[in-house]
Design a protein around this motif. Structure first.
Motif, PDB file in Angstrom:
ATOM      1  N   GLY A 258      -3.899 -25.881  -8.079  1.00  0.00           N
ATOM      2  CA  GLY A 258      -5.241 -25.320  -8.216  1.00  0.00           C
ATOM      3  C   GLY A 258      -5.224 -23.835  -8.506  1.00  0.00           C
ATOM      4  O   GLY A 258      -4.271 -23.303  -9.080  1.00  0.00           O
ATOM      5  N   LEU A 259      -6.286 -23.157  -8.107  1.00  0.00           N
ATOM      6  CA  LEU A 259      -6.459 -21.735  -8.394  1.00  0.00           C
ATOM      7  C   LEU A 259      -5.262 -20.916  -7.925  1.00  0.00           C
ATOM      8  O   LEU A 259      -4.748 -21.109  -6.821  1.00  0.00           O
ATOM      9  CB  LEU A 259      -7.722 -21.224  -7.688  1.00  0.00           C
ATOM     10  N   PHE A 260      -4.839 -19.995  -8.779  1.00  0.00           N
ATOM     11  CA  PHE A 260      -3.787 -19.061  -8.393  1.00  0.00           C
ATOM     12  C   PHE A 260      -4.067 -17.738  -9.078  1.00  0.00           C
ATOM     13  O   PHE A 260      -4.127 -17.650 -10.309  1.00  0.00           O
ATOM     14  CB  PHE A 260      -2.406 -19.573  -8.800  1.00  0.00           C
ATOM     15  N   ILE A 261      -4.273 -16.694  -8.266  1.00  0.00           N
ATOM     16  CA  ILE A 261      -4.523 -15.343  -8.762  1.00  0.00           C
ATOM     17  C   ILE A 261      -3.409 -14.444  -8.260  1.00  0.00           C
ATOM     18  O   ILE A 261      -3.123 -14.414  -7.058  1.00  0.00           O
ATOM     19  CB  ILE A 261      -5.888 -14.811  -8.280  1.00  0.00           C
ATOM     20  N   GLU A 262      -2.775 -13.748  -9.165  1.00  0.00           N
ATOM     21  CA  GLU A 262      -1.689 -12.839  -8.809  1.00  0.00           C
ATOM     22  C   GLU A 262      -1.966 -11.461  -9.383  1.00  0.00           C
ATOM     23  O   GLU A 262      -2.174 -11.312 -10.589  1.00  0.00           O
ATOM     24  CB  GLU A 262      -0.354 -13.360  -9.335  1.00  0.00           C
ATOM     25  N   SER A 263      -2.029 -10.453  -8.519  1.00  0.00           N
ATOM     26  CA  SER A 263      -2.325  -9.070  -8.918  1.00  0.00           C
ATOM     27  C   SER A 263      -3.599  -8.998  -9.761  1.00  0.00           C
ATOM     28  O   SER A 263      -3.667  -8.300 -10.767  1.00  0.00           O
ATOM     29  CB  SER A 263      -1.144  -8.473  -9.686  1.00  0.00           C
ATOM     30  N   GLY A 264      -4.624  -9.746  -9.336  1.00  0.00           N
ATOM     31  CA  GLY A 264      -5.920  -9.724 -10.000  1.00  0.00           C
ATOM     32  C   GLY A 264      -6.038 -10.578 -11.240  1.00  0.00           C
ATOM     33  O   GLY A 264      -7.119 -10.644 -11.844  1.00  0.00           O
TER      34      GLY A 264
ATOM     35  N   VAL B 268      -9.644 -22.051  -0.576  1.00  0.00           N
ATOM     36  CA  VAL B 268      -8.928 -20.943  -1.218  1.00  0.00           C
ATOM     37  C   VAL B 268      -8.653 -19.866  -0.169  1.00  0.00           C
ATOM     38  O   VAL B 268      -9.549 -19.486   0.592  1.00  0.00           O
ATOM     39  CB  VAL B 268      -9.751 -20.342  -2.365  1.00  0.00           C
ATOM     40  N   PHE B 269      -7.424 -19.397  -0.132  1.00  0.00           N
ATOM     41  CA  PHE B 269      -7.080 -18.224   0.664  1.00  0.00           C
ATOM     42  C   PHE B 269      -7.156 -17.022  -0.261  1.00  0.00           C
ATOM     43  O   PHE B 269      -6.452 -16.952  -1.273  1.00  0.00           O
ATOM     44  CB  PHE B 269      -5.685 -18.353   1.258  1.00  0.00           C
ATOM     45  N   CYS B 270      -8.044 -16.082   0.058  1.00  0.00           N
ATOM     46  CA  CYS B 270      -8.312 -14.907  -0.778  1.00  0.00           C
ATOM     47  C   CYS B 270      -7.869 -13.647  -0.057  1.00  0.00           C
ATOM     48  O   CYS B 270      -8.268 -13.399   1.082  1.00  0.00           O
ATOM     49  CB  CYS B 270      -9.807 -14.844  -1.096  1.00  0.00           C
ATOM     50  N   ILE B 271      -7.040 -12.861  -0.734  1.00  0.00           N
ATOM     51  CA  ILE B 271      -6.564 -11.584  -0.211  1.00  0.00           C
ATOM     52  C   ILE B 271      -7.280 -10.474  -0.972  1.00  0.00           C
ATOM     53  O   ILE B 271      -7.040 -10.252  -2.166  1.00  0.00           O
ATOM     54  CB  ILE B 271      -5.041 -11.446  -0.395  1.00  0.00           C
ATOM     55  N   GLY B 272      -8.188  -9.807  -0.307  1.00  0.00           N
ATOM     56  CA  GLY B 272      -8.928  -8.699  -0.904  1.00  0.00           C
ATOM     57  C   GLY B 272      -9.100  -7.618   0.136  1.00  0.00           C
ATOM     58  O   GLY B 272      -8.209  -7.368   0.949  1.00  0.00           O
ATOM     59  N   GLU B 273     -10.257  -6.976   0.140  1.00  0.00           N
ATOM     60  CA  GLU B 273     -10.532  -6.014   1.208  1.00  0.00           C
ATOM     61  C   GLU B 273     -10.547  -6.718   2.554  1.00  0.00           C
ATOM     62  O   GLU B 273     -10.173  -6.140   3.573  1.00  0.00           O
ATOM     63  CB  GLU B 273     -11.868  -5.302   0.953  1.00  0.00           C
ATOM     64  N   ARG B 274     -11.017  -7.964   2.540  1.00  0.00           N
ATOM     65  CA  ARG B 274     -10.959  -8.822   3.715  1.00  0.00           C
ATOM     66  C   ARG B 274     -10.021  -9.986   3.429  1.00  0.00           C
ATOM     67  O   ARG B 274      -9.704 -10.278   2.276  1.00  0.00           O
ATOM     68  CB  ARG B 274     -12.354  -9.372   4.059  1.00  0.00           C
TER      69      ARG B 274
ATOM     70  N   VAL C 297       3.770 -17.015  -0.385  1.00  0.00           N
ATOM     71  CA  VAL C 297       2.981 -15.940   0.202  1.00  0.00           C
ATOM     72  C   VAL C 297       3.860 -15.209   1.207  1.00  0.00           C
ATOM     73  O   VAL C 297       4.697 -15.810   1.881  1.00  0.00           O
ATOM     74  CB  VAL C 297       1.710 -16.483   0.895  1.00  0.00           C
ATOM     75  N   GLY C 298       3.660 -13.901   1.273  1.00  0.00           N
ATOM     76  CA  GLY C 298       4.461 -13.133   2.215  1.00  0.00           C
ATOM     77  C   GLY C 298       3.923 -11.733   2.421  1.00  0.00           C
ATOM     78  O   GLY C 298       2.962 -11.304   1.763  1.00  0.00           O
ATOM     79  N   VAL C 299       4.558 -11.039   3.347  1.00  0.00           N
ATOM     80  CA  VAL C 299       4.185  -9.657   3.657  1.00  0.00           C
ATOM     81  C   VAL C 299       5.375  -8.761   3.367  1.00  0.00           C
ATOM     82  O   VAL C 299       6.527  -9.087   3.699  1.00  0.00           O
ATOM     83  CB  VAL C 299       3.760  -9.535   5.127  1.00  0.00           C
ATOM     84  N   VAL C 300       5.086  -7.623   2.729  1.00  0.00           N
ATOM     85  CA  VAL C 300       6.101  -6.637   2.373  1.00  0.00           C
ATOM     86  C   VAL C 300       5.792  -5.343   3.130  1.00  0.00           C
ATOM     87  O   VAL C 300       4.628  -4.999   3.345  1.00  0.00           O
ATOM     88  CB  VAL C 300       6.077  -6.379   0.844  1.00  0.00           C
ATOM     89  N   ALA C 301       6.837  -4.647   3.548  1.00  0.00           N
ATOM     90  CA  ALA C 301       6.678  -3.360   4.248  1.00  0.00           C
ATOM     91  C   ALA C 301       7.717  -2.383   3.712  1.00  0.00           C
ATOM     92  O   ALA C 301       8.713  -2.774   3.099  1.00  0.00           O
ATOM     93  CB  ALA C 301       6.850  -3.553   5.753  1.00  0.00           C
ATOM     94  N   PRO C 302       7.483  -1.083   3.924  1.00  0.00           N
ATOM     95  CA  PRO C 302       8.497  -0.100   3.509  1.00  0.00           C
ATOM     96  C   PRO C 302       9.791  -0.276   4.296  1.00  0.00           C
ATOM     97  O   PRO C 302       9.769  -0.693   5.460  1.00  0.00           O
ATOM     98  CB  PRO C 302       7.852   1.253   3.819  1.00  0.00           C
TER      99      PRO C 302
ATOM    100  N   ARG D  73       1.198 -10.430  -0.310  1.00  0.00           N
ATOM    101  CA  ARG D  73       1.294 -10.765  -1.739  1.00  0.00           C
ATOM    102  C   ARG D  73       1.522 -12.260  -1.946  1.00  0.00           C
ATOM    103  O   ARG D  73       1.973 -12.966  -1.047  1.00  0.00           O
ATOM    104  CB  ARG D  73       2.468 -10.021  -2.379  1.00  0.00           C
ATOM    105  N   LEU D  74       1.222 -12.688  -3.167  1.00  0.00           N
ATOM    106  CA  LEU D  74       1.598 -14.016  -3.640  1.00  0.00           C
ATOM    107  C   LEU D  74       2.559 -13.845  -4.798  1.00  0.00           C
ATOM    108  O   LEU D  74       2.436 -12.909  -5.599  1.00  0.00           O
ATOM    109  CB  LEU D  74       0.375 -14.807  -4.104  1.00  0.00           C
ATOM    110  N   TRP D  75       3.531 -14.750  -4.881  1.00  0.00           N
ATOM    111  CA  TRP D  75       4.509 -14.735  -5.964  1.00  0.00           C
ATOM    112  C   TRP D  75       4.623 -16.127  -6.572  1.00  0.00           C
ATOM    113  O   TRP D  75       4.474 -17.139  -5.887  1.00  0.00           O
ATOM    114  CB  TRP D  75       5.895 -14.356  -5.466  1.00  0.00           C
ATOM    115  N   LEU D  76       4.917 -16.161  -7.860  1.00  0.00           N
ATOM    116  CA  LEU D  76       5.212 -17.426  -8.544  1.00  0.00           C
ATOM    117  C   LEU D  76       6.407 -17.259  -9.477  1.00  0.00           C
ATOM    118  O   LEU D  76       7.408 -17.954  -9.337  1.00  0.00           O
ATOM    119  CB  LEU D  76       3.997 -17.915  -9.330  1.00  0.00           C
ATOM    120  N   LYS D  77       6.310 -16.320 -10.436  1.00  0.00           N
ATOM    121  CA  LYS D  77       7.363 -16.124 -11.431  1.00  0.00           C
ATOM    122  C   LYS D  77       7.861 -14.679 -11.407  1.00  0.00           C
ATOM    123  O   LYS D  77       7.153 -13.770 -10.969  1.00  0.00           O
ATOM    124  CB  LYS D  77       6.840 -16.457 -12.832  1.00  0.00           C
ATOM    125  N   ASP D  78       9.085 -14.504 -11.918  1.00  0.00           N
ATOM    126  CA  ASP D  78       9.626 -13.146 -12.028  1.00  0.00           C
ATOM    127  C   ASP D  78       9.222 -12.535 -13.360  1.00  0.00           C
ATOM    128  O   ASP D  78       8.449 -13.125 -14.127  1.00  0.00           O
ATOM    129  CB  ASP D  78      11.138 -13.146 -11.827  1.00  0.00           C
TER     130      ASP D  78
END
Length: 251
Positions: free
Chosen positions: A94-100, A122-128, A241-246, A50-55
């Protein structure tokens, strides 16, 4: 610039003296290259990146404590780091996309500083997982759940950025992201000592085998790995940017 240099020296010294907790399955590893230790955190396309910026109130997150507060009780933070250049108000340059949702538009013009040292990307997180040169991205935007623009590119289709000098004397703590040719893996890396752009880029290409890689930030870069007890000191971050797990035992 003097303040940033002082912070960079402080972080480098702390990285050498602060002990870390070694676990059976560390989320990140240390790899040495030409006498320099690099911390490498690997993620796969199916991971919750995920990417985060604001709460939820619109306030910038910025710190590890506030970041962890954004997670659900059933979630844990695996690791996080700076996710790209930002302005003095900590908004993405520059470009910032969060949750689409596109929160900031892409910038394709050449400009000052590292961000404007074209080609950037740009680093893009999608299917790839993809790192794409910015003008190519603007011409044919792929579907990204999350995306962040930064610069310069470190590795472009297997080649180093043409402006990098092997004998440069400009060194800093640096962090970035590289992706595999198949787009199934991403490597999030921070140098644990100051390095040149040229050496940092070669680490991605020659050690990790990244086909494309993007510089995210410099002397203010931080890495947070809760399972290892690592939370680098520093100023509040902009994009993260980070990774979340259960949480263990929960799905």
């Amino acid at each position: 610039m003097k303040t940033k240099t002082i912070w960079a020296s402080l972080f480098a010294a702390l990285a050498l003296i602060v002990p870390r907790v070694a676990l059976a399955a560390d989320p990140c590893r240390t790899q040495e290259f030409e006498g320099i230790p690099f911390s490498v955190c690997e993620a796969r396309a199916g991971d919750d990146i995920r990417l985060w910026l604001k709460d939820g109130t619109g306030a910038l997150i910025g710190t590890p404590e506030r970041l962890r507060a954004q997670l659900a009780p059933s979630e844990r933070l695996v690791f996080a780091m700076n996710a790209g250049m930002y302005a003095p108000d900590r908004q993405p340059v520059g470009l910032f996309i969060e949750s689409g949702v596109e929160l900031r538009p892409i910038v394709t013009a050449e400009g000052p500083g590292n961000f404007g040292l074209l080609p950037n990307g740009v680093f893009c997180i999608g299917e790839r997982l993809r790192v794409i040169e910015s003008r190519a991205f603007a011409a044919a935007p792929p579907a990204c759940r999350f995306a962040t623009q930064s610069g310069p590119m470190l590795v472009i289709d297997g080649a180093l950025h043409p402006r990098f000098l092997p004998d440069s004397d400009s060194t800093n703590i640096r962090n970035g992201v590289g992706v595999s040719a198949e787009g199934d893996r991403a490597w999030f890396v921070i140098s644990d000592r100051p390095v040149t752009f040229h050496r940092f880029a070669r680490f991605f290409r020659d050690v990790l085998g990244a086909r494309d890689a993007l510089y995210l930030d410099g002397s203010i870069s931080r890495l947070i790995v809760p399972a290892e007890g690592r939370a680098d000191l520093g100023l509040p971050m902009g994009p993260i940017v980070g990774v979340v797990a259960p949480v263990d035992g929960q799905d």
